[in-house]
Design an enzyme around this catalytic site. Sequence first.
Site, PDB file in Angstrom:
ATOM      1  N   SER A  30       0.886  -1.076   0.010  1.00 55.44           N
ATOM      2  CA  SER A  30      -0.012   0.114   0.059  1.00 55.44           C
ATOM      3  C   SER A  30       0.871   1.169  -0.030  1.00 55.44           C
ATOM      4  O   SER A  30       1.579   1.490   0.763  1.00 55.44           O
ATOM      5  CB  SER A  30      -0.764   0.098   1.250  1.00 55.44           C
ATOM      6  N   ASP A  49      -5.541   0.221  -9.503  1.00 53.01           N
ATOM      7  CA  ASP A  49      -6.803   1.063 -10.003  1.00 53.01           C
ATOM      8  C   ASP A  49      -7.111   0.801 -11.231  1.00 53.01           C
ATOM      9  O   ASP A  49      -8.133   1.320 -11.928  1.00 53.01           O
ATOM     10  CB  ASP A  49      -6.316   2.590  -9.910  1.00 53.01           C
ATOM     11  N   LYS A 107     -11.379  -0.976  -2.118  1.00 49.16           N
ATOM     12  CA  LYS A 107     -11.228   0.559  -2.846  1.00 49.16           C
ATOM     13  C   LYS A 107     -12.647   1.490  -2.515  1.00 49.16           C
ATOM     14  O   LYS A 107     -13.203   1.142  -1.624  1.00 49.16           O
ATOM     15  CB  LYS A 107     -10.904   0.278  -4.290  1.00 49.16           C
TER      16      LYS A 107
END
Length: 442
Positions: free
Chosen positions: A169, A322, A349
Amino acid sequence: MSKPLKSSQAMPLSGGVRVPGDKSISHRALMFGALAVGESRIEGLLEGDDVLRTAAAMRALGAEVERLEDGSWRLWGRGVGGLQEPADVLDLGNSGTGARLMMGLVATHPFTTIFTGDASLRSRPMKRVSEPLSRMGARFFTREGGRLPAAVVGTDNPLPIVYELPVASAQVKSAILLAGLNTPGITTVIEKEATRDHTELMLRNFGATVDVEYLEDGRHAISVTGFPELTGRHVVVPADPSSAAFPAVAALIVPGSEITLRGVGMNPLRTGLYTTLQEMGADICFQDAREEGGEPVADLLIRASRLRGVEVPAERAPSMIDEYPILAVAAAFATGTTRMNGLSELRVKESDRFAAVMRGLVACGVKVEEEGDTMVVHGTGAPPPGGGTVAVNLDHRIAMSFLVLGMASGQPVTVDDAEAIETSFPGFETLMNGLGAKIETV
């Protein structure tokens, strides 16, 4: 008020455009400018809602932030450790990046900050940030499950830590490094898998000491030395590679298309999608490679292509997390099966993107399967039926992905609410229609 949009079969896409500025870099430029001594100027800042919320939050924390007539932004920073207690709640809207990084900023300042956001952000887990920041001395008061709204009580006696990320992350890494700026000694984050390094690159550019050590077992340690004097800088924000993914895939699947996307950020930790698309047979040429604002950029020439299914390795996920929704759309048009591995992070998300992508594909007549954290899309090498209405659940990338699918599917595709697109890609509808798409309000 919701904003449903319908996307119908497009003419061949053509033209050259620049998509909005990189969202990750825009957030960081505002934050680091607020921590610097003196004036910073930012060109190409993404003016989507997520980033504008960060700009407002930095004002609330005491920095001078203004948009100039030429479209650039000017900041006058407070210096490391100089932020002030905000008079009101900081509302970060839909922005997980803004919320998590800002928690790191305030965790080592001796005041209380209250964070909230929209329904989507309030549902997202914050324990992954609060746990390491608590080790540094901050205290967190949150809703059940570590969710917003949250009060962060910063410490006046912060402790440096060595923290190994349990999951890859960039947001958690960045939050810890930002907290480390106002902490004595050296704060270190250890990564098993490399994540986007915009924080490290930009902190160095502003004058911080950031070291990266490659460990024998393949991990690497990123360290920041506390109390640097950051100096105001001129930052040029490249076009966002995540935003560029939508017109790029649209050009690949709409027959006869040829477009150029100008000045797209080509940081190697952000380009997993383009690597994957080329493995699928995509005709993508990278032209005029150059550097802007410390980041590599290039112009992308993209032509319609016959795509084939591929196996996407789990270790590629951090460099394209993404982009899986729009990759799933490309896979729907490919010949054969595409397996996307290691997608656990998609479940936390802006929405549960894993579930949202699967529901949307099924609604549009695409065969898709779930195997643990692997998504399997069965393409047929032909346009899928389309015709579905896709529930977006406040997720901008789900909305844009299925509007792209509608540009080449048999029947139009409708998304129930495209309002969230403004968070990351203001002007998406206008830009795509200018290239030849047919997106209209329902």
